[in-house]
Design a protein around this motif. Structure first.
Motif, PDB file in Angstrom:
ATOM      1  N   ARG A   1     -32.994 -27.024  84.671  1.00 20.49           N
ATOM      2  CA  ARG A   1     -31.965 -26.554  85.345  1.00 20.49           C
ATOM      3  C   ARG A   1     -31.960 -27.489  86.670  1.00 20.49           C
TER       4      ARG A   1
ATOM      5  N   TRP B   1     -16.624 -28.789  81.444  1.00 25.79           N
ATOM      6  CA  TRP B   1     -17.603 -30.129  81.386  1.00 25.79           C
ATOM      7  C   TRP B   1     -17.240 -31.132  82.303  1.00 25.79           C
TER       8      TRP B   1
ATOM      9  N   ILE C   1     -26.609 -27.579  86.243  1.00 23.70           N
ATOM     10  CA  ILE C   1     -26.667 -28.444  85.026  1.00 23.70           C
ATOM     11  C   ILE C   1     -27.808 -27.966  84.393  1.00 23.70           C
TER      12      ILE C   1
ATOM     13  N   TYR D   1     -21.863 -33.261  80.396  1.00 28.77           N
ATOM     14  CA  TYR D   1     -22.541 -32.093  80.648  1.00 28.77           C
ATOM     15  C   TYR D   1     -21.644 -30.905  80.887  1.00 28.77           C
ATOM     16  N   THR D   2     -22.361 -29.583  80.922  1.00 27.49           N
ATOM     17  CA  THR D   2     -21.458 -28.580  81.149  1.00 27.49           C
ATOM     18  C   THR D   2     -21.813 -27.642  82.552  1.00 27.49           C
ATOM     19  N   VAL D   3     -20.992 -27.190  83.132  1.00 24.27           N
ATOM     20  CA  VAL D   3     -21.119 -26.480  84.445  1.00 24.27           C
ATOM     21  C   VAL D   3     -21.806 -25.296  84.059  1.00 24.27           C
TER      22      VAL D   3
ATOM     23  N   LEU E   1     -21.291 -37.146  83.471  1.00 25.58           N
ATOM     24  CA  LEU E   1     -22.261 -37.304  84.746  1.00 25.58           C
ATOM     25  C   LEU E   1     -22.585 -38.460  84.708  1.00 25.58           C
TER      26      LEU E   1
END
Ligand SMILES: Cc1cc2nc3c(=O)[nH]c(=O)nc-3n(C[C@H](O)[C@H](O)[C@H](O)COP(=O)(O)OP(=O)(O)OC[C@H]3O[C@@H](n4cnc5c(N)ncnc54)[C@H](O)[C@@H]3O)c2cc1C
Length: 266
Positions: A31, A50, A107, A91-93, A53
């Motif tokens: 993380r 998402w 992330i 990427y996803t929050v 990044l």
């Protein structure tokens, strides 16, 4: 028909941030937490929200970003000379917290290997130095169930775990359905917040050499899909997404009631 997901912002914004810290969550997940004043303006929608990044690869550590016009940015990204072009991936929050005039965003990065080394984002995530610059281009959410949905079917491998975790957290408390989550190892199974009526099934792979997505697909085959009012969200390795969709259609689910997305390709 539009090529863009319905819930993607028409004018996505680029947000600047810095690495605040990084820690191992489980054998396969790191993380990384970002923070900035700019992020306080990020309109977090929860679910599987998402973003793209960007972080620098250049040896001087400078972050050169593409110009964003409406939803277009890719050509401008490719126009950046290679030695200055930042890394970019999706990427996803995994978490978002707003404080007085600033915010933090987490992330959860899958630690996967490429040619014997940690892949680029994974390697960045484990060694990122607090203060290093990053940027995020908001992409909205993919999860988009029809209003008449009475049953949810959520399927993913580890790359979609942050998305499924967010969706399970934000579903209505009376939601009913099944979530199938495949992860590399038993110790990657961490508690998830989910409505009581959603049965969460973890599928750790564990055996060396087993391919991502195979266990999830097998589990999906055995699930009853109440038609016509189910909605399915299937993401992860590209075969899991496409084959999962095929199986759901064969079970009678209309294609408009299936969101599927290849998050990576083996
Ligand atoms: C909407 C969306 C949201 C996503 N959210 C997340 C998220 O929150 N967390 C997350 O970890 N990933 C997420 N992903 C997947 C992530 O974008 C990909 O895994 C991406 O390829 C990682 O970039 P990379 O530069 O590290 O590896 P790449 O340079 O793209 O790939 C290097 C090699 O690694 C392999 N590879 C890529 N991803 C994986 C993987 N997960 N497991 C095993 N091998 C892999 C590829 O086949 C390739 O051979 C998401 C993808 C999408 C489309």
């Amino acid at each position: 028909m539009s090529d863009f997901p319905r819930l993607m912002p028409a004018n996505p914004r680029m947000f600047h941030a810095r690495v605040a810290g990084t820690r191992r969550m489980s054998p396969s997940f790191q993380r990384i937490t970002l923070e900035s004043t700019d992020l306080a303006e990020f309109h977090w929608r929860g679910l599987d929200h998402w973003f793209r990044l960007f972080f620098p690869l250049a040896s001087d550590g400078g972050l050169r970003l593409p110009e964003v016009r409406g939803r277009l940015w890719w050509k401008s990204y490719l126009a950046i000379p290679e030695e200055q072009r930042p890394h970019c991936s999706n990427y996803t929050v995994a978490g978002y917290r707003r404080f007085d005039g600033r915010a933090e965003l987490d992330i959860d990065v899958v630690l996967h290997w490429h040619e014997g080394k940690l892949a680029r984002v994974a390697s960045w995530a484990v060694s990122a130095v607090p203060g290093s610059p990053v940027a995020l281009l908001d992409q909205g959410v993919l999860f988009d169930p029809p209003d008449d949905t009475t049953n949810y079917l959520l399927v993913s491998d580890e790359s979609g775990l942050p998305a499924l975790r967010g969706i399970l957290r934000d579903l209505p408390a009376d939601a009913v359905g099944t979530a199938i989550i495949e992860v590399p190892a038993h110790d990657d199974v961490l508690p998830v917040e989910a409505p009581e009526g959603v049965h969460v099934r973890w599928m750790p792979r564990d055996e060396p050499g087993s391919h991502a997505g195979v266990a999830a697909l097998r589990a999906l085959e055995a699930v009853e899909v109440p038609c016509p009012a189910s909605y399915a969200f299937v993401v992860g390795e590209s075969t899991l997404a496409t084959e999962g969709r095929r199986r759901l259609q064969r079970a009678g689910l209309a294609k408009e009631r299936i969101t599927f997305s290849g998050f990576w390709k083996a």
